[in-house]
Each structure stands twice: as C-alpha cells, then as structure tokens.
Design a protein around this motif. Sequence first.
Motif, PDB file in Angstrom:
ATOM      1  N   TRP A  46       0.829  -1.207   0.000  1.00 40.22           N
ATOM      2  CA  TRP A  46       0.000   0.000   0.000  1.00 40.22           C
ATOM      3  C   TRP A  46       0.864   1.257   0.000  1.00 40.22           C
ATOM      4  CZ3 TRP A  46      -5.024   0.927  -0.824  1.00 40.22           C
ATOM      5  CH2 TRP A  46      -5.561   2.147  -0.425  1.00 40.22           C
ATOM      6  N   LEU A  47       1.880   1.268   0.840  1.00 38.24           N
ATOM      7  CA  LEU A  47       2.754   2.432   0.904  1.00 38.24           C
ATOM      8  C   LEU A  47       3.617   2.568  -0.350  1.00 38.24           C
ATOM      9  CD1 LEU A  47       3.879   2.231   4.639  1.00 38.24           C
ATOM     10  CD2 LEU A  47       2.068   3.634   3.647  1.00 38.24           C
ATOM     11  N   ALA A  48       3.982   1.428  -0.936  1.00 37.78           N
ATOM     12  CA  ALA A  48       4.820   1.469  -2.137  1.00 37.78           C
ATOM     13  C   ALA A  48       4.055   1.978  -3.349  1.00 37.78           C
ATOM     14  CB  ALA A  48       5.391   0.082  -2.421  1.00 37.78           C
ATOM     15  N   ALA A  49       2.832   1.489  -3.553  1.00 37.13           N
ATOM     16  CA  ALA A  49       2.101   1.853  -4.768  1.00 37.13           C
ATOM     17  C   ALA A  49       0.591   1.900  -4.595  1.00 37.13           C
ATOM     18  CB  ALA A  49       2.440   0.863  -5.893  1.00 37.13           C
ATOM     19  N   GLY A  50       0.043   1.129  -3.670  1.00 40.38           N
ATOM     20  CA  GLY A  50      -1.401   0.993  -3.564  1.00 40.38           C
ATOM     21  C   GLY A  50      -2.133   2.291  -3.320  1.00 40.38           C
ATOM     22  N   TYR A  51      -1.644   3.077  -2.361  1.00 39.69           N
ATOM     23  CA  TYR A  51      -2.329   4.333  -2.059  1.00 39.69           C
ATOM     24  C   TYR A  51      -2.333   5.263  -3.269  1.00 39.69           C
ATOM     25  CZ  TYR A  51      -3.379   8.916  -0.182  1.00 39.69           C
ATOM     26  OH  TYR A  51      -3.937  10.152   0.018  1.00 39.69           O
ATOM     27  N   SER A  52      -1.220   5.371  -3.945  1.00 36.67           N
ATOM     28  CA  SER A  52      -1.129   6.258  -5.102  1.00 36.67           C
ATOM     29  C   SER A  52      -2.083   5.828  -6.208  1.00 36.67           C
ATOM     30  CB  SER A  52       0.310   6.281  -5.630  1.00 36.67           C
ATOM     31  OG  SER A  52       0.437   7.191  -6.705  1.00 36.67           O
ATOM     32  N   LEU A  53      -2.153   4.517  -6.466  1.00 34.10           N
ATOM     33  CA  LEU A  53      -3.028   4.011  -7.529  1.00 34.10           C
ATOM     34  C   LEU A  53      -4.506   4.128  -7.162  1.00 34.10           C
ATOM     35  CD1 LEU A  53      -1.004   0.823  -8.522  1.00 34.10           C
ATOM     36  CD2 LEU A  53      -1.259   2.923  -9.878  1.00 34.10           C
ATOM     37  N   ALA A  54      -4.810   4.041  -5.875  1.00 33.04           N
ATOM     38  CA  ALA A  54      -6.206   4.122  -5.444  1.00 33.04           C
ATOM     39  C   ALA A  54      -6.682   5.559  -5.311  1.00 33.04           C
ATOM     40  CB  ALA A  54      -6.390   3.387  -4.118  1.00 33.04           C
ATOM     41  N   PHE A  55      -5.866   6.431  -4.721  1.00 31.77           N
ATOM     42  CA  PHE A  55      -6.309   7.782  -4.397  1.00 31.77           C
ATOM     43  C   PHE A  55      -5.525   8.878  -5.105  1.00 31.77           C
ATOM     44  CE2 PHE A  55      -7.940   5.239  -0.887  1.00 31.77           C
ATOM     45  CZ  PHE A  55      -9.251   5.705  -0.810  1.00 31.77           C
ATOM     46  N   GLY A  56      -4.604   8.483  -5.979  1.00 35.89           N
ATOM     47  CA  GLY A  56      -3.930   9.487  -6.787  1.00 35.89           C
ATOM     48  C   GLY A  56      -4.826  10.001  -7.891  1.00 35.89           C
ATOM     49  N   ASP A  57      -4.412  11.047  -8.566  1.00 33.53           N
ATOM     50  CA  ASP A  57      -5.200  11.600  -9.666  1.00 33.53           C
ATOM     51  C   ASP A  57      -5.459  10.541 -10.723  1.00 33.53           C
ATOM     52  OD1 ASP A  57      -5.215  14.062  -8.434  1.00 33.53           O
ATOM     53  OD2 ASP A  57      -3.437  14.783  -9.512  1.00 33.53           O
ATOM     54  N   ASP A  58      -6.668  10.554 -11.248  1.00 37.20           N
ATOM     55  CA  ASP A  58      -7.065   9.533 -12.218  1.00 37.20           C
ATOM     56  C   ASP A  58      -6.137   9.537 -13.423  1.00 37.20           C
ATOM     57  OD1 ASP A  58      -9.190   7.555 -13.085  1.00 37.20           O
ATOM     58  OD2 ASP A  58      -9.187   8.942 -14.781  1.00 37.20           O
ATOM     59  N   GLY A  60      -9.288   6.921 -17.382  1.00 38.06           N
ATOM     60  CA  GLY A  60     -10.724   6.871 -17.639  1.00 38.06           C
ATOM     61  C   GLY A  60     -11.564   6.448 -16.454  1.00 38.06           C
ATOM     62  N   GLY A  61     -11.154   6.835 -15.265  1.00 38.14           N
ATOM     63  CA  GLY A  61     -11.918   6.473 -14.073  1.00 38.14           C
ATOM     64  C   GLY A  61     -11.608   5.100 -13.539  1.00 38.14           C
ATOM     65  N   LEU A  62     -10.579   4.417 -14.109  1.00 36.66           N
ATOM     66  CA  LEU A  62     -10.290   3.041 -13.734  1.00 36.66           C
ATOM     67  C   LEU A  62      -9.155   2.893 -12.739  1.00 36.66           C
ATOM     68  CD1 LEU A  62     -10.617   1.326 -17.242  1.00 36.66           C
ATOM     69  CD2 LEU A  62     -12.346   1.477 -15.424  1.00 36.66           C
ATOM     70  N   ILE A  63      -8.174   3.789 -12.752  1.00 31.34           N
ATOM     71  CA  ILE A  63      -7.016   3.642 -11.879  1.00 31.34           C
ATOM     72  C   ILE A  63      -6.335   4.994 -11.710  1.00 31.34           C
ATOM     73  CG2 ILE A  63      -5.325   3.147 -13.688  1.00 31.34           C
ATOM     74  CD1 ILE A  63      -5.619   1.277 -10.307  1.00 31.34           C
ATOM     75  N   GLY A  64      -5.699   5.176 -10.561  1.00 29.00           N
ATOM     76  CA  GLY A  64      -4.936   6.391 -10.322  1.00 29.00           C
ATOM     77  C   GLY A  64      -3.528   6.265 -10.881  1.00 29.00           C
ATOM     78  N   GLY A  65      -2.733   7.277 -10.661  1.00 28.51           N
ATOM     79  CA  GLY A  65      -1.372   7.287 -11.181  1.00 28.51           C
ATOM     80  C   GLY A  65      -0.347   6.964 -10.111  1.00 28.51           C
ATOM     81  N   PHE A  66       0.929   7.077 -10.479  1.00 27.62           N
ATOM     82  CA  PHE A  66       2.033   6.768  -9.576  1.00 27.62           C
ATOM     83  C   PHE A  66       2.634   8.021  -8.946  1.00 27.62           C
ATOM     84  CE2 PHE A  66       2.003   2.872 -12.143  1.00 27.62           C
ATOM     85  CZ  PHE A  66       2.151   1.910 -11.153  1.00 27.62           C
ATOM     86  N   GLY A  67       1.891   9.113  -8.964  1.00 21.42           N
ATOM     87  CA  GLY A  67       2.430  10.364  -8.449  1.00 21.42           C
ATOM     88  C   GLY A  67       2.806  10.327  -6.986  1.00 21.42           C
ATOM     89  N   HIS A  68       2.138   9.459  -6.206  1.00 22.51           N
ATOM     90  CA  HIS A  68       2.429   9.363  -4.772  1.00 22.51           C
ATOM     91  C   HIS A  68       3.044   8.014  -4.412  1.00 22.51           C
ATOM     92  CE1 HIS A  68       0.529  13.166  -4.064  1.00 22.51           C
ATOM     93  NE2 HIS A  68      -0.662  12.748  -4.468  1.00 22.51           N
ATOM     94  N   ALA A  69       3.644   7.316  -5.384  1.00 23.87           N
ATOM     95  CA  ALA A  69       4.294   6.038  -5.100  1.00 23.87           C
ATOM     96  C   ALA A  69       5.364   6.235  -4.035  1.00 23.87           C
ATOM     97  CB  ALA A  69       4.915   5.474  -6.373  1.00 23.87           C
ATOM     98  N   GLY A  70       5.395   5.313  -3.082  1.00 23.59           N
ATOM     99  CA  GLY A  70       6.328   5.466  -1.967  1.00 23.59           C
ATOM    100  C   GLY A  70       5.984   6.638  -1.083  1.00 23.59           C
ATOM    101  N   MET A  71       4.721   7.104  -1.154  1.00 27.77           N
ATOM    102  CA  MET A  71       4.224   8.278  -0.421  1.00 27.77           C
ATOM    103  C   MET A  71       4.974   9.542  -0.820  1.00 27.77           C
ATOM    104  SD  MET A  71       1.844   6.730   1.048  1.00 27.77           S
ATOM    105  CE  MET A  71       1.129   7.995   2.097  1.00 27.77           C
ATOM    106  N   HIS A  72       5.430   9.563  -2.063  1.00 29.06           N
ATOM    107  CA  HIS A  72       6.152  10.735  -2.577  1.00 29.06           C
ATOM    108  C   HIS A  72       5.257  11.975  -2.547  1.00 29.06           C
ATOM    109  CE1 HIS A  72       8.814  13.131  -5.085  1.00 29.06           C
ATOM    110  NE2 HIS A  72       7.785  13.424  -5.859  1.00 29.06           N
ATOM    111  N   GLY A  73       5.804  13.061  -2.094  1.00 32.32           N
ATOM    112  CA  GLY A  73       5.091  14.331  -2.090  1.00 32.32           C
ATOM    113  C   GLY A  73       4.085  14.500  -0.979  1.00 32.32           C
TER     114      GLY A  73
END
Length: 423
Positions: A46-58, A61-74
């Motif tokens: 979750w900390l590595a990628a899950g949170y970013s993919l779930a709650f990051g900016d889409d 097409g509404g299916l998945i978030g991005g990697f902008g917060h991977a590793g809780m970056h930013g």
Amino acid sequence: MLAATALVLLMTPGLALFYGGMVRTKSVLNMLMMSFVSIALVTVVWLAAGYSLAFGDDAGGGLIGGFGHAGMHGIGPDSVHGTVPALLFATFQLTFAVVTAALISGAVADRTKFSAWLVFVPVWTLLVYVPVTHWVWGPGGWILDRLGALDFAGGLPVEITSGASGLALCLVLGPRLGFKKDAMRPHNLPMVVLGAGLLWFGWFGFNAGSALGANGLAAAAFLNTLAAGCTGLLGWLFVEQRRDGHPTTLGAASGAVAGLVAITPSCGTVSLLGALVVGLAAGVVCSYAVSWKFRLNYDDSLDVVGVHLVGGVIGTLLIGLFAEKTMTGGTEGLFYGGGLALLGRQLLAVAVVALYAFAVTYGLGKLIDKALGFRASEEQEHTGLDLTVHAETAYDHGVLGHGAPVSHSVLTAAGTKKVDTQA
C-alpha cells in the motif's frame, strides 16, 4: 481519525480470533497467521504503490490512479486530504485494505499453502482491491463520478470484493478433505465471540470514521452501525429457532457480523429505521445463504461468501430503497420518492465489482496454483497446517522443547500424582 484508524486496524486481529475459533484445533495458528501476515504484506504494498493508484489523480478513464504518490512521494506532515492530514487518511485507508485481504482467508481455511498466500495477498491487493477502491472513492473514479452509485464505508471495495474473491479461490482450491462427510465444527466458540466483539468494536471506526470528522454524520453512522449489528444478530437467531429449534452462539456472532457487513455501505445514507431493516434483512438472508455451499458444492470454509458477499450485496442494494436526502445531501431511494434510478445504479455497481473481483481472483489463483501450488498437500491437510507448516500447535501447554521432560499432574482414583512425559 487517529482513534478510528486504530479501531480499524484492531479488526484484523479480531478477525483472526473470529476465524481461529471457527476452525478445528489443528489449523488455529495457521488462521491467525494468515490474518496477521496480511497486516505486514498489505502495508508494504500500500505504501509502495497501492495508495497512489487508489487515491492518486485519475490516470485511466476512471479506472485507476497514477504513480504520483508512489512510496508516499510528495506527502508530508503538512499535506491534507480534505480536512484530514494526508498521512492519516492514507493510513486509515490502509487498514481497510488490510482487513479486506484477510477476510478472504476464511473461504479457504484448512487447505491453503502459506507460501502461496504470501504471494497472493500483495498481488491481489494491487489487482483487485486498489482498482475497485479507485472506482468507488478515488478522484475521477467511474462509480463515484460517472455512475453515481453510493457506498459510504466499503460495501463494494471491502465486502463484495472479498466475498467474490473468496468464492473464486474456493473453486480454484476445491473442497477440504471430508467436506460434506466429516463434522467440521468450530473448536472454540468463546474465541469466536471474542473475535466478533472486537470486530464490532472496530467497526465503529470503520463506519463512523468514514465521515472523516467528528460530526453529526459520523454520529449517525455510529448509531446505524450499532443498530444494524443488533437486528442482524436477532434475525439470525430467529431463523435458527424456527428452522433448527435452538439459537446458537455461533449464530449470534455470525448474525451480528452479517448486520455489520450490510450496514457498511449504507450507514451514511440511510436513517435509523433503514439501518434496522438493513441489519435484519442481512441476518435473515445470510443465515440461509451460508448453507448454499452444500447444495452448490463449493467449500466456503468459514462462510465468507454467505456473509460478506451476500451481506455486502444486500446493504449496497438497499441504499436504492432507503437512502434519505437528509443523510446523502439530496439523493433519495425508492421508498422516499427517488424512483428506481438509484437502485439501478447500485445494481450495476454490484454486478461489475463482483464479476471483476471474481474473474481476476480466479485467474490469479490459477496462475499461482500452476506456478507454486496453491493447495497444501493431502498429508499437511490431514495432519494440520499448524504442525506441518508452522511447527507449532495451539494447545500444547507447558511444553519446554523437543525431548524435554515435562512434569504434570494426572488425576487417578487414589488422587493426583506427578508424572514425567517426553515433550
């Protein structure tokens, strides 16, 4: 929110006790381990990628978030999600992901390779839980923003995904040895009730905490959670009394959990009256649903399908009937003048999420089974996974070590005497 997060994390140890009491003595520790190791596995992924993919900016097409917060970056101490510190929100949502993965273990109790489970949990979290969470709660998620279906605290990403995934793994692994032949009764009902009590306690954080604040909506969700758990318990016992002639302890614990499952998606959208009906419906229907496995020949060991899938469907669909604008901010269900539109949206969301979770889990299960073997050997299953996998047993009290003499008292006709045995 800090307290709510701690409450939800406690649900996984509570689930471990609930499940551990329901299995036979030879698999108790294995069930505890499957829940406890899920805490560690899901936290890392979750900390590595899950949170970013779930709650990051889409990002799709509404299916998945991005990697902008991977590793809780930013995300730092000053970052916020609405009015909640972003680090706290991420941790709160992490505890949801943990208990969801752990729930699946009950469907395949007594026969799952622990090594395969270690692979399954993090991959399943990324492939199933994370996308569905983005659909339902993430920014730009299609269920939230485009379909307009309602889910306050997790009927879709938690209850329905775990139930549908549990069904898929049941089919991949096949039934336990002795299914429909041997009695496979819970070995420790006090442990089951203790686990159910901890789950109920933690569920207040799960549901009320989803209001993301100490406010009136949180209070309403809190009361609805209590009410639905009570009517779920009473509904299950009523069915047992009429059908079997006796109410059981296991039925009371299961009925309370069924009511809590069903109120999870609807606790922030229905009134107290609606919550009472939702819990009662779940208690009654789920008490019958747990027996479907014997007719349809799938071995859902601890009734994940009958309680979590069926209860999650009930609670999510009844939003379409009982939603009140005083709770939702404007959307109304059929019984309050809203027509069939909301019910149709809820039904579509349920169908898509259930089918997606089942299909992906079945494919993942088959892949792991082919690569590693997902099911324990017949010898391990017969002897018990506690001893064969973990080299421990749950009820050998006072053992000092292999070969060490253990002194204990033995009751005889002449009184008690001390004897030494080999450990």
